[in-house]
Motif scaffolding. Structure first.
Motif, mmCIF file in Angstrom:
data_model
loop_
_atom_site.group_PDB
_atom_site.id
_atom_site.type_symbol
_atom_site.label_atom_id
_atom_site.label_comp_id
_atom_site.label_asym_id
_atom_site.label_seq_id
_atom_site.Cartn_x
_atom_site.Cartn_y
_atom_site.Cartn_z
ATOM 1 N N THR A 1 0.845 -1.198 0.000
ATOM 2 C CA THR A 1 0.000 0.000 0.000
ATOM 3 C C THR A 1 0.880 1.248 0.000
ATOM 4 N N THR A 2 0.581 2.169 -0.875
ATOM 5 C CA THR A 2 1.330 3.420 -0.943
ATOM 6 C C THR A 2 0.488 4.574 -0.406
ATOM 7 N N VAL A 3 1.141 5.674 -0.131
ATOM 8 C CA VAL A 3 0.417 6.878 0.284
ATOM 9 C C VAL A 3 -0.536 7.311 -0.826
ATOM 10 N N ASP A 4 -0.127 7.138 -2.088
ATOM 11 C CA ASP A 4 -1.004 7.479 -3.212
ATOM 12 C C ASP A 4 -2.296 6.668 -3.167
ATOM 13 N N ASP A 5 -2.180 5.397 -2.783
ATOM 14 C CA ASP A 5 -3.382 4.558 -2.671
ATOM 15 C C ASP A 5 -4.330 5.108 -1.610
ATOM 16 N N VAL A 6 -3.766 5.530 -0.487
ATOM 17 C CA VAL A 6 -4.583 6.032 0.618
ATOM 18 C C VAL A 6 -5.290 7.323 0.227
ATOM 19 N N VAL A 7 -4.558 8.250 -0.336
ATOM 20 C CA VAL A 7 -5.179 9.541 -0.666
ATOM 21 C C VAL A 7 -6.195 9.393 -1.798
ATOM 22 N N ALA A 8 -5.967 8.424 -2.688
ATOM 23 C CA ALA A 8 -6.930 8.188 -3.768
ATOM 24 C C ALA A 8 -8.249 7.669 -3.192
ATOM 25 N N ALA A 9 -8.155 6.864 -2.131
ATOM 26 C CA ALA A 9 -9.363 6.310 -1.523
ATOM 27 C C ALA A 9 -10.211 7.394 -0.856
ATOM 28 N N VAL A 10 -9.565 8.469 -0.434
ATOM 29 C CA VAL A 10 -10.283 9.553 0.258
ATOM 30 C C VAL A 10 -10.507 10.748 -0.656
ATOM 31 N N ASP A 11 -9.836 10.719 -1.830
ATOM 32 C CA ASP A 11 -9.937 11.805 -2.810
ATOM 33 C C ASP A 11 -9.383 13.116 -2.255
ATOM 34 N N VAL A 12 -8.160 13.008 -1.699
ATOM 35 C CA VAL A 12 -7.434 14.201 -1.254
ATOM 36 C C VAL A 12 -6.016 14.116 -1.816
ATOM 37 N N GLN B 1 -1.679 14.212 -1.646
ATOM 38 C CA GLN B 1 -0.591 13.735 -0.784
ATOM 39 C C GLN B 1 -0.272 14.770 0.284
ATOM 40 N N ARG B 2 -0.315 16.014 -0.110
ATOM 41 C CA ARG B 2 -0.012 17.096 0.834
ATOM 42 C C ARG B 2 -0.956 17.031 2.033
ATOM 43 N N PHE C 1 -2.408 14.300 3.221
ATOM 44 C CA PHE C 1 -1.995 13.152 4.049
ATOM 45 C C PHE C 1 -0.851 13.558 4.976
ATOM 46 N N PHE C 2 0.163 14.191 4.421
ATOM 47 C CA PHE C 2 1.346 14.534 5.212
ATOM 48 C C PHE C 2 1.095 15.693 6.181
ATOM 49 N N ARG C 3 -0.038 16.322 6.066
ATOM 50 C CA ARG C 3 -0.426 17.328 7.048
ATOM 51 C C ARG C 3 -0.824 16.647 8.364
ATOM 52 N N TYR C 4 -1.277 15.395 8.267
ATOM 53 C CA TYR C 4 -1.757 14.677 9.448
ATOM 54 C C TYR C 4 -0.824 13.559 9.904
ATOM 55 N N PHE C 5 -0.069 12.983 8.977
ATOM 56 C CA PHE C 5 0.817 11.860 9.308
ATOM 57 C C PHE C 5 2.183 12.072 8.674
ATOM 58 N N ALA C 6 3.221 11.794 9.436
ATOM 59 C CA ALA C 6 4.578 11.981 8.917
ATOM 60 C C ALA C 6 4.905 10.971 7.819
ATOM 61 N N ASN C 7 4.320 9.776 7.915
ATOM 62 C CA ASN C 7 4.590 8.703 6.960
ATOM 63 C C ASN C 7 3.554 7.584 7.141
ATOM 64 N N LYS C 8 3.696 6.516 6.368
ATOM 65 C CA LYS C 8 2.776 5.375 6.468
ATOM 66 C C LYS C 8 2.821 4.742 7.855
ATOM 67 N N GLU C 9 4.011 4.629 8.401
ATOM 68 C CA GLU C 9 4.181 3.993 9.715
ATOM 69 C C GLU C 9 3.357 4.696 10.781
ATOM 70 N N GLU C 10 3.384 6.015 10.766
ATOM 71 C CA GLU C 10 2.633 6.766 11.772
ATOM 72 C C GLU C 10 1.137 6.513 11.644
ATOM 73 N N ALA C 11 0.652 6.410 10.415
ATOM 74 C CA ALA C 11 -0.765 6.111 10.213
ATOM 75 C C ALA C 11 -1.090 4.698 10.680
ATOM 76 N N ALA C 12 -0.212 3.749 10.395
ATOM 77 C CA ALA C 12 -0.441 2.355 10.760
ATOM 78 C C ALA C 12 -0.513 2.157 12.268
ATOM 79 N N LEU C 13 0.267 2.946 13.001
ATOM 80 C CA LEU C 13 0.348 2.776 14.456
ATOM 81 C C LEU C 13 -0.519 3.775 15.224
ATOM 82 N N ALA C 14 -1.239 4.629 14.525
ATOM 83 C CA ALA C 14 -1.960 5.727 15.182
ATOM 84 C C ALA C 14 -2.982 5.250 16.208
ATOM 85 N N VAL C 15 -3.777 4.239 15.872
ATOM 86 C CA VAL C 15 -4.827 3.803 16.793
ATOM 87 C C VAL C 15 -4.224 3.030 17.966
#
Length: 208
Positions: free
Chosen positions: A32-43, A45-46, A48-62
């Motif tokens: 899974t790439t950051v592009d995949d995530v932002v495409a799913a939400v229709d926003v 990359q910028r 995404f990185f406003r809220y998460f430093a990288n994929k790892e931070e999103a994966a461990l957030a909860v």
């Protein structure tokens, strides 16, 4: 106006988080790439990185949210409780409110599936363990403060937290490889293992 803006930011962050976890748990973290995530939400990359430093931070957030909830539960325990009892009661009595905390962000079922991904993905597991060490240090300092001890001079706060954390790691590993992936199963396993700490440390295991 400010409250409306903050609520919109929170909704965007939660939408990104849910999309990321859904993709990580269905497609795999590495695929899974950051592009995949932002495409799913229709926003962008910028965004995404406003809220998460990288994929790892999103994966461990909860998971980080759950850990923070536990640390605060430890802080709130009655002052008369002994250190190990503080840790045990904080986790056992905190399950119901933890469910509400997680559900406010993502479905609990998604959180549990993500936990399995973390356990089975080396890069995420390494990051999770690294962050766990930081949490253990925070807990040791809380215990030391409760007991009126200098954490730098007295090893007992770090020792009791290390024992407790070891039990929790064993519980997580056993749960993630078992047949029942529900929250109740994790809770039952946690309670069962914590109850065995005293007998395991002080008992004579030999039968002859």
């Amino acid at each position: 106006m400010e409250n409306l803006r903050e609520r919109k930011k929170q909704r965007t962050r939660e939408a990104l988080l849910r999309a990321a976890l859904e993709l990580f748990t269905t497609r795999g973290y590495e695929r899974t790439t950051v592009d995949d995530v932002v495409a799913a939400v229709d926003v962008s990359q910028r965004t995404f990185f406003r809220y998460f430093a990288n994929k790892e931070e999103a994966a461990l957030a909860v998971v980080e949210l759950a850990v923070a909830h536990f640390v605060e539960a430890v802080r709130a325990r009655p002052p008369h409780e002994a250190p190990m009892e503080v840790l045990r009661q904080a986790v056992v009595e905190g399950w119901d409110s933890l469910n509400d905390v997680i559900e406010s962000v993502v479905p609990v079922e998604l959180y549990l599936r993500m936990y399995q991904v973390i356990e089975s993905t080396p890069v995420l597991l390494a990051a999770h363990l690294r962050r766990s060490m930081e949490s253990e240090e925070a807990l040791a300092r809380i215990i030391a403060e409760r007991e009126g001890l200098d954490v730098a001079a007295d090893p007992r706060p770090r020792l009791v937290v290390a024992v407790f954390s070891g039990v929790m790691r064993m519980t997580e590993r056993q749960w993630s490889t078992g047949a029942d992936f529900g929250l109740d199963a994790m809770r039952s396993l946690t309670v069962s293992y914590l109850e065995q700490v005293g007998p395991a440390l002080a008992g004579d295991w030999r039968t002859n």
